[in-house]
Write a protein that holds these residues in place. Structure first.
Motif, PDB file in Angstrom:
ATOM      1  N   HIS A   5       0.833  -1.198   0.000  1.00  0.00           N
ATOM      2  CA  HIS A   5       0.000   0.000   0.000  1.00  0.00           C
ATOM      3  C   HIS A   5       0.871   1.252   0.000  1.00  0.00           C
ATOM      4  N   ALA A 101      -5.216   3.040  -1.433  1.00  0.00           N
ATOM      5  CA  ALA A 101      -4.981   3.493  -0.060  1.00  0.00           C
ATOM      6  C   ALA A 101      -4.820   5.009  -0.034  1.00  0.00           C
ATOM      7  N   VAL A 107      -8.832   2.479   2.680  1.00  0.00           N
ATOM      8  CA  VAL A 107      -9.244   2.287   1.292  1.00  0.00           C
ATOM      9  C   VAL A 107     -10.207   3.367   0.813  1.00  0.00           C
TER      10      VAL A 107
END
Length: 123
Positions: A5, A101, A107
């Motif tokens: 991420h 992200a 998210v």
């Protein structure tokens, strides 16, 4: 395979264009969104309409930090529709809803800028 991420992470290993074509990413409209308190990580149960070719599918999405449940019905989202269904607790998730992200690692859903027909494929 672990997905990072971290926006500073290097790109994943190179793949052939034919490999990309195997991943079927479609847009659909969220019909319903319900709490999923049984999930290990905070999540929401989604019912998504992908149009006549695919139909209505279920998804479990870890989107609770950025997306209030009441804001989700009617929203279009992108999802991978050709992965095998995955059991999440007692819930069968049929598609992988896609997101990125944010700065904190939570998210943010991925969707087209303007409405497109449900079932449209990413290319």
């Amino acid at each position: 395979m672990h997905l990072s991420h971290d926006p500073a992470a290097p790109p994943a290993a190179e793949i052939a264009f034919d490999d990309f074509l195997k991943v079927d990413i479609r847009v659909g409209t969220i019909l319903t969104a319900e709490p999923f308190p049984e999930a290990r990580k905070p999540a929401i149960k989604l019912l998504i309409d992908f149009g006549a070719g695919i139909g209505i599918c279920k998804s479990s999405a870890q989107i609770t930090e950025n997306h209030p449940i009441e804001s989700l019905p009617g929203r279009q989202v992108a999802a991978v529709v050709n992965f095998p269904p995955r059991q999440i607790g007692k819930y069968m998730s049929e598609v992988l809803t896609l997101g990125f992200a944010d700065d904190a690692g939570a998210v943010m859903l991925f969707a087209p800028d303007r409405r497109v027909p449900d079932g449209s494929r990413l290319f």
